[in-house]
Enzyme design. Structure first.
Site, PDB file in Angstrom:
ATOM      1  CD  GLU A 286      15.112  18.099  66.762  1.00 18.71           C
ATOM      2  OE1 GLU A 286      14.465  17.994  67.480  1.00 18.71           O
ATOM      3  OE2 GLU A 286      15.569  17.407  66.250  1.00 18.71           O
TER       4      GLU A 286
ATOM      5  CG  HIS B   2      11.649  15.973  66.091  1.00 24.46           C
ATOM      6  ND1 HIS B   2      12.318  15.874  66.673  1.00 24.46           N
ATOM      7  CD2 HIS B   2      10.763  15.011  66.267  1.00 24.46           C
ATOM      8  CE1 HIS B   2      12.463  14.423  67.267  1.00 24.46           C
ATOM      9  NE2 HIS B   2      11.115  14.479  66.616  1.00 24.46           N
TER      10      HIS B   2
ATOM     11  NE  ARG C 272      15.301  11.292  69.208  1.00 26.20           N
ATOM     12  CZ  ARG C 272      13.057  10.910  69.646  1.00 26.20           C
ATOM     13  NH1 ARG C 272      12.770  11.685  68.073  1.00 26.20           N
ATOM     14  NH2 ARG C 272      12.437  10.732  70.270  1.00 26.20           N
TER      15      ARG C 272
END
Ligand code: NAP
Length: 323
Positions: A266, A284, A237
């Site tokens: 994000e 991601h 993360r």
């Protein structure tokens, strides 16, 4: 009477169809206006929520009086306020295991991509710069036989380590909450403190869950401990790494490069990282293969269905709420 399920991110038509066999399903739809407004409007009737990528805690769920379960289509659950879930007796489920191998593939792709400068040299070739044999300024780094340091030797960390050990003859170092004797045996892995690992590894791969304990686990001090020839890979993360410190380390040559799938904020629409050829930036996509996303959807639906029909779901994150 059927219970009501509300999706809090996009779910596929086939998921909707499957869920509709047992439940009333509400899908917020961008074509009908603001998604959050539709979500909030439907929330009081929802017994179950399914989705990913949305923060859910007291502020978002206070109006969800009937809520029994949140089924996350992800393995990481840092988006959810577990204390609040426990206080309310709301079950939380996730989708471990089914995404392990594809996320490990992505982690290893970042190792290879950084070391051999794949994206950078692809762009260079397509820009028409290849007019003579490449010079040493285009050379990359070896992966085979180099030392792989895994921060968080859990499911995905171990799967990356296997790729490194058995595919690329890499010595494996790891750090984490606890020693893993079976994996030490299987992989010939050696436990190190985080500081020791940072100083020894050629590739440092971050695969820990985001928590208060891991937030900014890697900052300026830790990056300084790495070899100038080493690469940092973050598929965990974003907030586990201090992004500003990482950018500085990449700009100053404190480390050689970074392979990133996750970011502090994000989606990453603008960043100094985009100006850095030694940063490989992916959007991601750790688990984003067709097969794995299908498997995750199935697992999340199984968990949701079980919980709402009164059976203990397979992947209960907070078993203490299950009566
Ligand atoms: P996992 O099997 O639970 O493994 C997590 C590992 O992290 C465990 O070995 C754990 O150690 C270690 N750990 C936990 N807290 C730590 C701490 N404070 N310091 C050091 N180590 C710590 O989980 P997983 O399935 O491998 O997934 C790991 C994470 O990857 C997820 O939480 C998620 O955030 C991320 N992820 C990202 C993507 C992506 O798309 N990029 C996809 C999937 C997952 P112990 O076993 O000793 O507790």
């Amino acid at each position: 009477m059927k219970k009501t399920v509300l999706a809090f991110s996009r779910i596929t038509p086939s998921m909707t169809e499957t869920l509709q066999r047992d439940f009333n399903v509400i899908l917020p739809d961008p074509k009908r206006g603001d998604i959050s407004a539709q979500f909030n409007e439907a929330l009081p009737e929802a017994h179950g929520l399914i989705g990913a990528g949305r923060k859910l805690g007291r502020a978002q769920l206070e109006g969800a009086a009937k809520l029994e379960v949140v089924s996350s289509v992800s393995v990481g659950y840092d988006n959810y306020d577990l204390d609040y879930f426990n206080e309310r007796g709301i079950a939380l489920t996730n989708t471990p295991d089914v995404l392990t191998e594809s996320t490990a593939d992505l982690g290893f792709s970042l190792i290879m991509g950084c070391a051999r400068r794949i994206a950078e040299l692809d762009a260079w070739t397509k820009a028409g710069h290849w007019q003579a044999t490449v010079s040493p300024s285009h050379f990359g780094s070896d992966v085979y036989g180099k030392t792989l340091g895994i921060v968080g030797l859990g499911n995905i960390g171990a799967a990356i380590a296997r790729r490194g050990r058995f595919g690329f003859n890499m010595p494996i170092l790891y750090t984490g909450n606890s020693r893993k004797p079976e994996l030490e045996q299987e992989l010939g892995a050696h436990y190190r403190t985080l500081d020791q690992l940072l100083g020894e590894a050629d590739f440092v791969c971050i695969v820990v869950p985001l928590s208060d304990a891991t937030r900014k686990l890697i900052g300026a001090r830790e990056l300084q401990l790495m070899k100038p020839s080493a690469f940092l890979i973050n598929i965990a993360r974003g907030p586990v790494v201090d992004e500003a410190a990482l950018i500085e380390a990449l700009q100053n040559g404190t480390i050689r490069g970074a392979g990133l799938d996750v970011y502090e904020k994000e989606p990453l629409a603008q960043s100094p990282l985009f100006q850095l050829p030694n940063a490989l930036t992916l959007p991601h996509i750790g688990s984003a293969t067709a097969e794995t996303r299908d498997a995750m959807a199935q697992r999340a639906m199984d968990n949701l269905r079980a919980a709402l029909l009164g059976e203990r779901p397979r992947d209960l994150v907070n078993p203490q709420v299950w009566k």
